[in-house]
Design a protein around this motif. Structure first.
Motif, mmCIF file in Angstrom:
data_model
loop_
_atom_site.group_PDB
_atom_site.id
_atom_site.type_symbol
_atom_site.label_atom_id
_atom_site.label_comp_id
_atom_site.label_asym_id
_atom_site.label_seq_id
_atom_site.Cartn_x
_atom_site.Cartn_y
_atom_site.Cartn_z
ATOM 1 N N LYS A 148 -8.423 8.260 -7.724
ATOM 2 C CA LYS A 148 -8.402 9.448 -6.876
ATOM 3 C C LYS A 148 -8.034 10.682 -7.795
ATOM 4 N N SER A 187 -0.187 16.306 0.340
ATOM 5 C CA SER A 187 0.968 15.872 -0.097
ATOM 6 C C SER A 187 1.791 16.904 -0.820
ATOM 7 N N GLU A 189 0.883 -1.174 0.077
ATOM 8 C CA GLU A 189 0.239 -0.172 0.118
ATOM 9 C C GLU A 189 0.711 1.276 -0.026
ATOM 10 N N ARG A 197 -7.920 2.150 -6.743
ATOM 11 C CA ARG A 197 -8.382 3.073 -5.659
ATOM 12 C C ARG A 197 -7.424 4.288 -5.760
ATOM 13 N N GLU A 198 -5.996 4.237 -5.611
ATOM 14 C CA GLU A 198 -5.092 5.207 -5.698
ATOM 15 C C GLU A 198 -5.179 6.058 -6.983
ATOM 16 N N MET A 246 -10.583 11.118 -10.847
ATOM 17 C CA MET A 246 -11.663 11.910 -10.253
ATOM 18 C C MET A 246 -11.608 13.152 -10.364
ATOM 19 N N LYS A 247 -10.455 13.766 -9.843
ATOM 20 C CA LYS A 247 -10.031 15.094 -10.186
ATOM 21 C C LYS A 247 -10.182 15.697 -11.499
ATOM 22 N N VAL A 305 0.804 4.221 -3.034
ATOM 23 C CA VAL A 305 0.359 5.299 -2.722
ATOM 24 C C VAL A 305 1.553 6.288 -3.113
ATOM 25 N N ALA A 306 2.612 6.059 -2.638
ATOM 26 C CA ALA A 306 4.011 6.944 -2.868
ATOM 27 C C ALA A 306 4.219 6.771 -4.400
ATOM 28 N N ARG A 335 1.576 12.029 -9.590
ATOM 29 C CA ARG A 335 0.733 13.198 -9.524
ATOM 30 C C ARG A 335 1.403 14.517 -9.658
ATOM 31 N N ALA A 345 -10.153 12.668 -1.547
ATOM 32 C CA ALA A 345 -9.234 12.520 -2.665
ATOM 33 C C ALA A 345 -8.369 13.806 -2.615
ATOM 34 N N SER A 381 1.634 9.271 -5.786
ATOM 35 C CA SER A 381 1.650 10.520 -5.604
ATOM 36 C C SER A 381 2.680 11.363 -6.277
ATOM 37 N N ASP A 420 2.623 11.574 2.087
ATOM 38 C CA ASP A 420 1.674 10.863 1.689
ATOM 39 C C ASP A 420 0.809 10.110 2.470
#
Lengths: 232, 97
Positions: A114, B58, A54, A110-111, A117-118, A58-59, A65, B51, A62, B64
């Protein structure tokens, strides 16, 4: 603007082939695998990430992004297989299969969702297998993990539809990759015999369905599972 | 309590409420209920907020976090019910990093 695709499990097999295919189409390809990269290309970016970890996922998302601002497409390609009679299956093996096939798909979905969605756009393709509808002996754990992926696909498609994210799954037949190298030849032949079209799947067969799911015109296609080879 | 964090949550809440065209007669403050009875958001709004908050945390704090973690989801009183409880929850999460 170059489309950005994240493909998991790109070190070898179908993931590597798909990466090279989308690089050829001018996409920016972001790949990940537990080990070092095997693709060298100016538009290829690699993360050493285990999809079932996980914190790692996530990292990774991120960082994507921050560097790339968006992810248009996600192919949850990373997968492991384990064929054995269930009586001979250690719990640890079953956990390992679910960790990558189901939890890895769930975490990446899931990640990445996110971020999608934006941006109010996203196409996600998950991987099932014809072993689910064929209910094959010796594949209890593997096909159970993929059946879980199918249900995840269908429910995620509903939960994320308002964000213009489509989520579908492809169910390949056996393709000649490392994933099936330890499966006895007669078992593979038995499986091929149960398909309407009795041959191995080719990379082009997968590419065709994945391209369909990713197509801008496929915005009304979600929560679907397409099996190859005439299996249903 | 971390004022930067509170402001970040309030700004993000305002931004998402405006995006989703949620009208709020009162000003958005620490006491604004986010979810549940008389809450600002429905479930779709709440996931959008979460979200966006993760992304902004972050950017702002270079950490995170997954807000809907096991601890958050198992609490009797949800940390997502208003801005104050969410702020306290995130602060603890950031300290625990």
């Amino acid at each position: 603007m170059s489309r950005i695709i994240l493909i998991t499990g790109t070190r070898k097999g179908i993931g590597k082939e798909l990466s090279e295919y989308y690089l050829g189409k001018g996409f920016t390809v972001i790949g990940c695998s537990r080990q070092e990269k095997s693709i060298e290309h100016p538009n290829y970016h690699h993360y050493n990430t285990d999809v079932s970890d996980e914190k790692g996922v996530v990292a990774m998302v991120s960082d994507i992004r921050k560097k790339f601002k968006r992810i248009d497409y996600l192919l949850n390609n990373a997968g492991v297989a384990s064929m054995n009679h269930l009586i001979l299956t250690p719990l640890e093996t079953a956990r390992r299969v679910f960790d990558t096939n189901f939890f890895g798909t769930f975490l990446c979905l899931r990640e990445v969702s996110k971020l999608m969605m934006k941006q109010k756009f996203g196409r996600i393709v998950n991987y099932s297998t014809v072993a689910v509808p064929l209910v094959l002996e010796g594949e209890a754990i593997y096909s159970a993990s993929k059946m879980a992926v199918e249900q995840l696909t269908k429910i995620a498609a509903k939960e994320l539809a308002d964000f213009n994210i489509t989520i579908n799954a492809i169910g390949p037949t056996p393709v000649k990759t490392d994933l099936i190298k330890n499966v006895p030849e007669n078992k593979i032949q038995d499986l091929l015999n149960r398909q309407a079209i009795k041959r191995f799947g080719e990379f082009d067969d997968l590419k065709n369905v994945i391209d369909f799911f990713l197509d801008d015109k496929s915005d009304f296609i979600t929560g679907q599972v397409i099996y190859l080879g005439g299996v249903n | 309590m971390n004022e930067n964090l509170q402001n970040l949550i309030i700004d993000t809440t305002k931004s998402i409420a405006s995006q989703l065209k949620k009208t709020q007669s009162k000003e958005i403050t620490l006491d604004t209920r986010l979810y549940g009875q008389d809450g600002l958001f429905d479930s779709l709004g709440l996931v959008t907020l979460i979200a966006e908050l993760e992304a902004r945390i972050s950017e702002e704090f270079d950490k995170d976090v997954v807000l809907a973690d096991e601890k958050a989801m198992s609490q009797v009183r949800s940390p997502f019910r208003d801005i104050k409880t969410l702020s306290e929850y995130i602060e603890k999460l950031l300290e625990g990093e």
